[in-house]
Scaffold this active site. Structure first.
Site, short mmCIF file in Angstrom:
data_model
loop_
_atom_site.label_atom_id
_atom_site.label_comp_id
_atom_site.label_asym_id
_atom_site.label_seq_id
_atom_site.Cartn_x
_atom_site.Cartn_y
_atom_site.Cartn_z
N HIS A 157 0.82 -1.21 0.00
CA HIS A 157 0.00 0.00 0.00
C HIS A 157 0.86 1.26 0.00
CE1 HIS A 157 -3.29 -2.70 1.15
NE2 HIS A 157 -4.11 -1.73 0.78
N LYS A 196 -1.01 4.94 4.65
CA LYS A 196 -1.99 4.05 5.27
C LYS A 196 -1.68 3.86 6.76
CE LYS A 196 -4.20 -0.47 4.73
NZ LYS A 196 -5.51 0.12 5.02
N1 LIG Z 1 -13.17 -0.58 1.95
C1 LIG Z 1 -12.40 -0.10 0.97
O1 LIG Z 1 -12.58 -0.42 -0.22
C2 LIG Z 1 -11.32 0.87 1.31
C3 LIG Z 1 -11.08 1.16 2.62
N2 LIG Z 1 -10.17 2.09 2.96
C4 LIG Z 1 -10.10 2.43 4.37
O2 LIG Z 1 -10.77 3.65 4.54
C5 LIG Z 1 -10.21 4.36 5.63
C6 LIG Z 1 -9.82 5.74 5.18
O3 LIG Z 1 -8.77 5.67 4.24
P1 LIG Z 1 -8.19 6.99 3.57
O4 LIG Z 1 -9.28 7.76 2.92
O5 LIG Z 1 -7.02 6.57 2.78
O6 LIG Z 1 -7.68 7.80 4.86
P2 LIG Z 1 -7.46 9.36 5.03
O7 LIG Z 1 -6.56 9.51 6.21
O8 LIG Z 1 -7.09 9.98 3.75
O9 LIG Z 1 -8.92 9.90 5.41
C7 LIG Z 1 -9.54 9.68 6.64
C8 LIG Z 1 -10.36 10.91 6.94
O10 LIG Z 1 -11.17 10.63 8.07
C9 LIG Z 1 -11.40 11.86 8.70
N3 LIG Z 1 -11.86 11.63 10.06
C10 LIG Z 1 -11.19 11.15 11.12
N4 LIG Z 1 -12.00 11.09 12.18
C11 LIG Z 1 -13.21 11.51 11.78
C12 LIG Z 1 -14.48 11.66 12.42
N5 LIG Z 1 -14.64 11.34 13.70
N6 LIG Z 1 -15.51 12.13 11.70
C13 LIG Z 1 -15.35 12.49 10.41
N7 LIG Z 1 -14.18 12.37 9.73
C14 LIG Z 1 -13.14 11.89 10.43
C15 LIG Z 1 -10.09 12.59 8.63
O11 LIG Z 1 -10.43 13.93 8.66
P3 LIG Z 1 -9.44 15.13 8.88
O12 LIG Z 1 -8.62 15.14 7.64
O13 LIG Z 1 -10.34 16.28 9.02
O14 LIG Z 1 -8.65 14.77 10.12
C16 LIG Z 1 -9.53 12.14 7.29
O15 LIG Z 1 -9.72 13.11 6.29
C17 LIG Z 1 -9.04 3.48 6.13
O16 LIG Z 1 -9.49 2.68 7.20
C18 LIG Z 1 -8.71 2.64 4.92
O17 LIG Z 1 -8.10 1.43 5.25
C19 LIG Z 1 -9.42 2.72 2.01
C20 LIG Z 1 -9.57 2.43 0.69
C21 LIG Z 1 -10.53 1.48 0.22
O1 LIG Z 2 -6.00 2.22 3.13
C1 LIG Z 2 -6.17 1.88 1.93
O2 LIG Z 2 -5.72 2.52 0.98
C2 LIG Z 2 -6.95 0.68 1.67
N1 LIG Z 2 -7.56 0.09 2.66
C3 LIG Z 2 -8.35 -1.07 2.59
C4 LIG Z 2 -7.70 -2.19 3.37
O3 LIG Z 2 -7.10 -1.93 4.43
O4 LIG Z 2 -7.79 -3.34 2.94
C5 LIG Z 2 -8.73 -1.44 1.18
C6 LIG Z 2 -7.64 -1.21 0.18
O5 LIG Z 2 -6.63 -2.13 0.41
C7 LIG Z 2 -7.11 0.21 0.28
#
Ligand SMILES: NC(=O)C1=CN([C@@H]2O[C@H](COP(=O)(O)OP(=O)(O)OC[C@H]3O[C@@H](n4cnc5c(N)ncnc54)[C@H](OP(=O)(O)O)[C@@H]3O)[C@@H](O)[C@H]2O)C=CC1
Ligand SMILES: O=C(O)C1=N[C@H](C(=O)O)C[C@H](O)C1
Length: 275
Positions: free
Chosen positions: A159, A163
């Site tokens: 990744h 992450k």
């Molecule tokens: N299921 C899937 O297909 C996928 C899952 N993921 C997962 O999604 C999650 C997010 O990933 P990613 O977007 O890369 O992470 P980022 O760090 O880019 O984004 C997370 C965001 O969450 C916000 N946040 C934190 N706490 C809160 C809260 N209490 N209320 C509202 N917003 C909040 C943060 O806001 P601020 O910036 O304001 O602090 C930040 O912008 C991870 O757990 C990742 O593993 C990722 C990709 C695909």
């Molecule tokens: O954090 C990410 O980027 C991703 N998170 C998810 C995971 O933890 O499996 C899905 C994907 O791999 C991207």
């Protein structure tokens, strides 16, 4: 809600390149709120919802924003952090909102807690999926089907360096599926391994007995290999997400379907009509 009904559109953050979602405007289709809207995934989800003719973005919230802005939402999408997601879920379920959750960090105790909240909120649906990529789901499914035919199985997830969690939710889920398949087949989960001396971490972490190795590398988005080995041959199943748009068809499908599925649904595969 009828197609042309007017409802407030609120949100504390402008969505990338879009008009800030403030003020009362008519909303057409399913009203969607996004938690984590400033993040890598949340901002991509906001753009995808805005581009979908049958969906309307009514709230886009980040850290510290008032969840009251989700009042107008039919469905809330959460891509926040493992630390934040449970509090968001409790709030949403108690408010009667359907939720699509992509945030990782869900183990069995968390899912049990969520089921408890849902039992007190009949009609509310929550879908939790560690990966919304259709190809990723197929990779996990194929890995589980293949697992019983090999002596060894190991997982490498790769990744972007931003992450927070390791190993990934996808790798954890894959390991659980593979371990369950091998156990059902009467096989040991772990393959042969004569290692007697190793640096800490050199053999990865064990998830339900399956070795999982996590790589964090600039330039990557989200990738995974499942390595299966037997007598004189190996099978490598590899999935690559090169762009976060890869997750959007699965997220939007889930947004459209979650309201039809009261209670808890785990995994996008439940919506894909796989054998
Ligand atoms: N299921 C899937 O297909 C996928 C899952 N993921 C997962 O999604 C999650 C997010 O990933 P990613 O977007 O890369 O992470 P980022 O760090 O880019 O984004 C997370 C965001 O969450 C916000 N946040 C934190 N706490 C809160 C809260 N209490 N209320 C509202 N917003 C909040 C943060 O806001 P601020 O910036 O304001 O602090 C930040 O912008 C991870 O757990 C990742 O593993 C990722 C990709 C695909
Ligand atoms: O954090 C990410 O980027 C991703 N998170 C998810 C995971 O933890 O499996 C899905 C994907 O791999 C991207």
């Amino acid at each position: 809600m009828s197609d042309s009904e007017s409802r407030p559109v609120t949100g504390a953050v402008p969505v990338t390149g879009a008009v800030p979602v403030t003020g009362a405007v008519p909303v057409t289709g399913t009203a969607v709120g996004v938690l984590g809207a400033r993040g890598r995934m949340g901002s991509t989800v906001c753009a995808a919802v805005e581009a979908a003719a049958d969906l309307a973005l009514v709230a886009a919230l980040g850290t510290g924003d008032d969840r009251g802005a989700l009042a107008a939402a039919d469905v809330v999408v959460d891509f926040t952090t493992p630390d934040a997601v449970m509090d968001n879920l409790r709030w949403c379920v108690q408010a009667g909102k359907h939720v699509v959750v992509g945030t990782t960090g869900f183990d069995e105790p968390r899912l049990a807690t969520l089921r408890g909240w849902l039992a007190a909120a009949p009609g509310v649906g929550v879908l939790v999926a560690p990966n919304f990529g259709v190809a990723a789901v197929l990779m996990m499914t194929f890995a589980a089907r293949a697992a019983r035919f090999f002596d060894s199985v190991e997982i490498i997830e790769l990744h972007h360096p931003g992450k927070a969690d390791a190993p990934s939710g996808t790798a954890r889920r894959t390991a659980q599926l593979v371990a369950a398949a091998r156990t059902t087949a009467g096989l040991p989960v772990a393959g042969p391994d004569a290692t007697t001396a190793a640096l800490d971490g050199a053999r990865g972490a064990r998830v339900d007995g399956v070795p999982v190795h996590a790589v964090r590398l600039a330039g990557l988005v989200a990738h995974q290999e499942v390595l299966l080995g037997g007598a004189g041959e190996t099978l490598t199943l590899r999935h690559d997400s090169y762009d976060r748009t890869s997750f959007m068809p699965g997220v939007l499908l889930s947004v459209r379907k979650v309201g039809e599925r009261p209670g808890l649904t785990v995994g996008l595969e439940s919506l894909l009509d796989l054998d």
